[in-house]
Write a protein that holds these residues in place. Structure first.
Motif: not given
Length: 353
Positions: A174-175, A207, A209-213, A215, A218
């Protein structure tokens, strides 16, 4: 960096794609150059190529002229075509890259790591090689090659950032992908519109994409990545690590659902269960949310060990056992996620002999 992200997001949202005021085309500018990067002109690129050719005797000058008079070729293509003319290893390397979906490279080719060679030659050949790998979805190795190159070294920095972003997006970095997209949009003054348009699509997608892995969206991306690697006949250690991660995340989700039914659901356990009951033991009146080839007898409890066994034996299992296993895996999950998990196991079945 946050400001740059905000600027990029704003620009992308209005489809404006700022290029800002073009400053100068720098060859050795530092990172975050703010619109200082642009493609080399054919004249400047040819000067660098001819400097390299001085150490490559016996090259047909007329053939070189023909390449550089062909305006249908990009500057990068003309540069690489000249490399091919002077060094037979280049053509062989790029032919191998085109077939990387059949025989993916296991490491960065020695030719691209030879520090005795011209940095100009290695950098631009690396970019061409990475582009070819991306075209066959061999993304990890494309990124490995591009790590040895800076955008200031290549004649086409837009292509460098675009293909880097494609590989990073596909491998769920992502980053890194956002950073490459921002630099493509913000730092390269003459990036082609097609690159910027596709970069905007990737940016918007990221944008979401959830941060929680853990999820499920993901997890679904991890499954897609495994499927891609298996299609490329890459079932090695790295693929297995991703599969373990998928199993771990699914197990986390299942345990989370179990915990919700151990006293915290206040009488509203899924499928009519009661607080404290194990998932699947409820006798409530709620019907299944969609049709499924099972008996609704799954316990909803699948540990990591069992998940691993399912992965390894899925294709050998009778259809009835698969249906029951799928019921356990998807117990109490929204129906849309069942499709994702089913697709994952179907991909496993296709990949297993």
């Amino acid at each position: 960096m946050r400001i740059r992200h905000w600027v990029a997001a704003s620009l992308l949202s209005v489809a404006g794609f700022s290029t800002g005021n073009a400053l100068i085309a720098g060859e050795n500018n530092p990172e975050f150059t703010f619109s200082r990067l642009k493609s080399s002109t054919p004249e400047n690129a040819r000067k660098n190529v001819e400097a390299w050719l001085k150490n490559m005797p016996g090259v047909d000058g007329a053939a070189v002229d023909k390449i550089w008079s062909n305006n249908d070729l990009s500057v990068l293509d003309r540069t690489v075509e000249t490399f091919k003319l002077a060094d037979p290893r280049v053509a062989k390397l790029l032919e191998e890259a085109k077939l990387s979906d059949k025989n993916p490279p296991k490491q960065v080719p020695d030719l691209l790591k030879d520090t005795k060679l011209s940095p100009f030659f290695r950098a631009n050949l690396s970019l061409a090689y990475a582009k070819a790998l991306c075209s066959t979805r061999v993304y990890e190795e494309a990124l490995e090659v591009l790590r040895g190159v800076t955008p200031e070294q290549v004649v086409d920095p837009a292509s460098y950032f675009f293909h880097r972003a494609v590989a990073e997006h596909a491998t769920i970095k992502r980053d890194e992908a956002v950073k490459s997209i921002v630099r493509l949009v913000d730092d390269v003054t003459d990036a082609p519109d097609r690159y910027k348009m596709l970069a905007s699509i990737m940016f918007v997608d990221i944008q979401g994409w959830k941060r929680e892995e853990k999820d499920l969206s993901n997890i679904a991306r991890l499954m897609d990545n495994v499927e891609r690697r298996l299609e490329l006949s890459r079932g090695g250690e790295k693929t297995q690590d991703i599969q373990k991660k998928i199993v771990f995340r699914l197990d986390e989700l299942i345990k989370e659902k179990e915990n919700q039914c151990k006293g915290n659901c206040n009488g509203s356990c899924p499928n009519g269960g009661k607080p404290g009951e194990k998932p699947g033991s409820g006798q409530g009146p709620n019907p299944m949310q969609d049709s499924f080839g099972g008996t609704n007898g799954g316990q909803g409890t699948v540990d990591e060990k069992k998940l691993k066994a399912l992965q390894e034996n899925w294709v050998k299992m009778p259809e009835k056992e698969r249906a029951k296993a799928m019921m356990d895996l998807t117990k109490d999950l929204p129906p849309k996620y069942r499709v994702v998990i089913e697709e994952y196991f179907k991909s496993l079945a296709r990949s297993q002999p």
